[in-house]
Structures are given as C-alpha cells and as structure tokens.
Design a protein around this motif. Structure first.
Motif, short mmCIF file in Angstrom:
data_model
loop_
_atom_site.label_atom_id
_atom_site.label_comp_id
_atom_site.label_asym_id
_atom_site.label_seq_id
_atom_site.Cartn_x
_atom_site.Cartn_y
_atom_site.Cartn_z
N PRO A 279 35.70 109.74 -31.51
CA PRO A 279 36.67 109.80 -32.60
C PRO A 279 37.96 110.53 -32.20
CG PRO A 279 35.07 111.55 -32.87
CD PRO A 279 34.71 110.83 -31.61
N HIS A 280 38.87 109.81 -31.56
CA HIS A 280 40.20 110.38 -31.40
C HIS A 280 41.21 109.34 -31.88
CE1 HIS A 280 41.65 108.21 -27.79
NE2 HIS A 280 40.41 108.31 -27.33
N PRO A 281 42.38 109.77 -32.30
CA PRO A 281 43.32 108.85 -32.97
C PRO A 281 43.68 107.61 -32.17
CG PRO A 281 43.99 111.10 -33.38
CD PRO A 281 42.87 111.17 -32.37
N GLY A 282 43.61 107.67 -30.83
CA GLY A 282 43.94 106.50 -30.02
C GLY A 282 42.98 105.35 -30.22
N ASN A 283 41.84 105.57 -30.85
CA ASN A 283 40.86 104.50 -31.05
C ASN A 283 40.91 103.87 -32.44
OD1 ASN A 283 39.80 104.63 -28.49
ND2 ASN A 283 38.22 106.11 -29.01
N PHE A 284 41.94 104.19 -33.22
CA PHE A 284 42.05 103.64 -34.57
C PHE A 284 43.49 103.18 -34.85
CE2 PHE A 284 38.77 106.93 -34.58
CZ PHE A 284 37.67 106.23 -35.08
N MET A 285 43.59 102.09 -35.61
CA MET A 285 44.89 101.59 -36.05
C MET A 285 44.78 101.17 -37.52
SD MET A 285 46.31 99.12 -32.99
CE MET A 285 45.04 97.87 -33.25
N LEU A 286 45.91 101.12 -38.19
CA LEU A 286 45.98 100.56 -39.54
C LEU A 286 46.67 99.21 -39.44
CD1 LEU A 286 45.41 101.10 -42.58
CD2 LEU A 286 47.77 101.94 -42.74
N THR A 287 45.97 98.14 -39.84
CA THR A 287 46.54 96.80 -39.74
C THR A 287 47.52 96.54 -40.88
OG1 THR A 287 44.78 95.77 -41.04
CG2 THR A 287 44.41 95.98 -38.66
N GLY A 288 48.29 95.46 -40.74
CA GLY A 288 49.28 95.12 -41.75
C GLY A 288 48.69 94.83 -43.11
N ASP A 289 47.42 94.37 -43.15
CA ASP A 289 46.78 94.09 -44.44
C ASP A 289 45.95 95.28 -44.95
OD1 ASP A 289 44.65 94.01 -42.70
OD2 ASP A 289 44.05 91.95 -43.14
N GLY A 290 46.16 96.46 -44.34
CA GLY A 290 45.55 97.67 -44.88
C GLY A 290 44.15 97.98 -44.41
N ARG A 291 43.69 97.31 -43.34
CA ARG A 291 42.35 97.61 -42.83
C ARG A 291 42.41 98.62 -41.69
NH1 ARG A 291 39.75 91.86 -41.51
NH2 ARG A 291 41.92 91.40 -40.97
N LEU A 292 41.32 99.35 -41.51
CA LEU A 292 41.19 100.26 -40.38
C LEU A 292 40.60 99.48 -39.22
CD1 LEU A 292 41.30 103.35 -39.47
CD2 LEU A 292 38.82 103.35 -39.92
N CYS A 293 41.36 99.35 -38.13
CA CYS A 293 40.86 98.68 -36.93
C CYS A 293 40.27 99.74 -36.01
CB CYS A 293 41.99 97.93 -36.23
SG CYS A 293 41.46 97.16 -34.67
N VAL A 294 39.04 99.51 -35.56
CA VAL A 294 38.33 100.47 -34.71
C VAL A 294 38.20 99.88 -33.32
CG1 VAL A 294 36.27 101.88 -34.46
CG2 VAL A 294 37.04 101.21 -36.74
N LEU A 295 38.51 100.70 -32.30
CA LEU A 295 38.50 100.26 -30.91
C LEU A 295 37.57 101.15 -30.08
CD1 LEU A 295 42.37 99.99 -30.51
CD2 LEU A 295 40.82 98.10 -31.05
N ASP A 296 37.22 100.68 -28.88
CA ASP A 296 36.51 101.46 -27.87
C ASP A 296 35.09 101.86 -28.29
OD1 ASP A 296 35.68 103.00 -25.76
OD2 ASP A 296 37.57 104.08 -25.55
N PHE A 297 34.13 101.09 -27.82
CA PHE A 297 32.73 101.30 -28.21
C PHE A 297 31.87 101.70 -27.02
CE2 PHE A 297 34.81 98.63 -31.26
CZ PHE A 297 34.38 99.12 -32.48
N GLY A 298 32.49 102.36 -26.03
CA GLY A 298 31.75 102.81 -24.86
C GLY A 298 30.74 103.89 -25.19
#
Length: 433
Positions: A279-298
C-alpha cells in the motif's frame, strides 16, 4: 542496475556518511554566521536529495525500502518531514530507466524472439520505473492498449544484497522516520522477496483480484493479457495518481479516494480471499469515471477464510473499553507473551486510541493525528511504550498489521474524512456485535 554487492553497499553507506559529512560542514557554516534554521533546512534538503538519488538509482531492495518508508512519512513531525516528503514521493513511481537495448533483450527472452509481432505498437520510453521493474505503454496485436511490466536483469541479486546491507544500517535509517520501526519492516521485505520477483505468481494474483472485482462500480483491476516469469502485460488504465491527489486534490476528491481505498482494503479479504500488501500511493490511481484503479500485485497476503473474526472482536472490545474481556482474547490468540504480567487497563490505554477512527460516524485522518500516535508509542519514557514491549504480534498477523498501518498512513496523507466505522462494520467479521 548495479549488481555487485560491494558497489551497492558502498552506495547505501554513502547516505549516512554523507549526512555526517554535511553535519560537520553545517557546524562550520554556523560559525560563519548562518542561523541554525538556515543550516538545518539546507542539510535536510541535501539529505533528501541524496536519499532519492541513491535509493532510486540502485532500484532493487533499496528502492522497495524507500517506497515502504514513503507510506509512513505522515507520522513524521512536519518540521522534519517536508524535505523527505518530496524525495520519498518520487520513489513511488519514478526512477532512472534501464537502456532500451536491455529492455528488448528481456522481452525477447520472456516473450520469444518474435516478441515485436505480438504488439501493434511498443513505446521504448518507459511510462514508469519502479523498484524491480519498469512499465512501458504499448498496443497489443488485437488493438488493446496495454501496460508492459519488465523486470530489471539482476533484480534478484540486487534485492538480496540490498536487504542484507539495509538491515546492517537499520539504526541509521531509523532517523528518517522516527515512530516507524525500520528493522521489522526490512525483515518482512526480505521474507517476501521471492514473491515480488515471480511475475507469473503476480499475474495469477492480479487475475484473482480482477475476477473478484469484475464489473465493480468503484474498484478497477486491470486484466492480465499475457505473462512470463519476468514480464506481465496488462490492460492499460489512465488515471490520476494518488500522489498527485495528495499534493493538489480538493477536499471532496481526497475524501472520496480515502473512502474507496478503505473499502478496497477491508473488502478484498472477503471478496478475493487476498489482501493487497503493497500500500503506497504509486500503486493507486483515480480513473476518469471515479473508480479506484489498483496496480502491482507482487505482494499479497493469502486469506482463504478472510480476516480472522477475533481481529474484529478485539477492536470492538477496545472501542467499548472492556479491558478484562480484551485481555482474555489477546492471551487466547497469542498477542501477549506467555508468562507476561500486564495490567488490563494499561493494555486498553495503549490500544484504545487506535480505535478512535471507529468511535463516530466519520473520522478525519490527519498527519497531526498520526504524529500523535507515533509520538505516544515511540516515547521510550512513557507507559504506552513499555506496554507495547510486552505485547506480541504473531507472525501470521504481521503482514495484515503492516498493510493496515500503511493504508492508514495514506489516509493521513490524503487528509481524508471518511465513514470508517460503517466500512469496518460491513466487511470486518467480529466487529459488529
């Protein structure tokens, strides 16, 4: 990526040595008339600049450690944190990239010599460079936009070397994040090293999360397109990085992102039977339609039965001030060392402040609140510090604890006010009476 242990050790050692050298120079500048405040500000800025340059250029375990530290900067007093905040934030998503020829070599080894035929387009300039791999943007042969994550050659050797050396320097690095225990953090990173390096396992984790959240109106997990031991190809997602929202987001956006992040953190053990563990901010984004995009599942925690219900029971008992029942449950599940004599009231006094976010309908997570908690438990002269030394965190709960602490750190960076109690009541077994 520098691979030789001696070279990497020398680089890491340059951080504390550089700080010491600048401190001597600072004393000299004070003798020539500069104020203590001016000298301190200059030294802090230079130390932060060096921290990013060294951890970022080494990548590997050094950068992974820097990313982990970045989550906890909210606990550092403001007068100390400002210079490090910017440097550590850079480590969340940016580092010097590897040469194009090297990138192509890895892709040929992993996807076959004709790897270019699998792409309609491939951008040689990396979109992001992180601890053990960098990400390129491309277009798959069927027209889908994709993110191509490529592991650095020598990442395994670098991780092992770095984490050994960082553990040697743990006391020196402790100065960067007072209130955070650096040694256990490094031990956990070392224990999970092989998982981080296995991109096939990471792709499987990502598929499991994507399946659990398929069609979700609030959480987006990019689908995996192709995978190999050192390459993962996923659907490309465009969004606003959390670091940008932390720096410039309006109150409404910060609150909404905080709510989405908390919903994801508490819901995934039940929905995916997994807990996203980076959980660090580089692994999350807010998409244009308001969803939380989650990245990096190592890094994930496998929770086939979800979060244990006694976690929720302990939280509720602490919130309600039921010290005797809380002590009984803590002893039963191994959170108090056998034979240890502890006052139930002291244990409640130590734990109860952590449940404050659940005492009302909404809670405002702030840096000031987190700094207060870090100061309280880190004060070696205080009763709470002594109580904490008698408590035990069983190994199977270390990762859950660290991820929850990291997510709380992000909420405080966001300065978010969220309905935490309702989220915990919905997803945490044992909390609702």
């Amino acid at each position: 990526m520098p691979r030789k242990g001696a070279a990497r050790t020398a680089k890491l050692a340059s951080i504390p040595l550089g700080i010491a050298g600048r401190a001597v120079g600072g004393w000299g500048r004070r003798l020539t008339g500069q104020s203590a405040e001016e000298v301190s500000a200059t030294l802090s800025a230079k130390a932060a600049e060096q921290l990013f340059e060294v951890l970022g250029s080494l990548k590997g375990g050094a950068m992974k450690f820097g990313q982990a530290l970045s989550v906890f900067e909210a606990a550092v007093p403001d007068e100390m944190a400002a210079p490090y905040r910017e440097a550590l934030t850079k480590l969340q998503s940016g580092a010097p990239p590897m040469p194009t020829r090297q990138t192509h070599r890895v892709l040929a080894e992993q996807l076959g010599r004709a790897w270019t035929s699998r792409f309609a387009e491939f951008d040689d300039e990396p979109a992001a460079a992180a601890s053990i791999g960098q990400v390129h943007r491309g277009v798959w042969h069927d027209g889908r936009e994709v993110a191509v994550k490529v592991q650095y050659p020598g990442a395994d050797e670098a991780l092992r070397s770095d984490l050994r050396q960082l553990q040697r320097f743990s006391r020196l690095f402790q100065a960067f994040v007072p209130g955070t225990e650096v040694k256990p953090l490094l031990a956990e990173l070392a224990a999970r090293m092989n998982e981080e390096l296995d991109y096939l396992a990471e792709a499987d984790n990502q598929r499991a999360f994507a399946k659990a959240y398929a069609g979700d109106p609030e959480v987006l997990i990019p689908r995996v397109v192709a995978s190999a031991p050192k390459v993962v190809v996923s659907e490309w997602v465009t969004g606003t990085p959390l670091a940008k929202i932390i720096a410039n987001g309006d109150t409404e956006t910060r609150d909404e992102v905080g709510r989405l992040l908390t919903e994801f953190h508490y819901s995934s053990p039940q929905r995916a039977h997994l807990l996203h563990s980076d959980p660090h901010p580089g692994n999350f984004m807010l998409t244009g339609d308001g969803r939380l995009c989650v990245l990096d599942f190592g890094g994930v925690a496998r929770l086939p039965d979800g979060i244990p219900s006694h976690f929720g029971e302990m939280t509720r008992l602490a919130l309600e001030g039921r010290s005797a029942e809380l002590m009984q449950l803590l002893r039963e599940w191994g959170f108090i060392r056998p034979g240890t004599e502890l006052s139930a009231d002291d244990v409640l006094a130590y734990l109860a402040p952590f449940t404050e976010p659940l005492a009302s309908e909404t809670f405002h997570f702030t840096r000031r609140w987190l700094q207060k908690q870090a100061g309280r438990v880190g004060d070696t002269r205080g009763r709470d510090f002594q109580t904490s030394r008698s408590l035990n965190l069983p190994p199977e709960y270390l990762l859950i604890h660290r991820v929850t602490a990291g997510s709380t750190g992000i909420l405080c960076q966001l300065d978010a006010e969220i309905p935490a109690r309702a989220i915990v009541e919905r997803w945490q077994p044992g909390f609702a009476a």
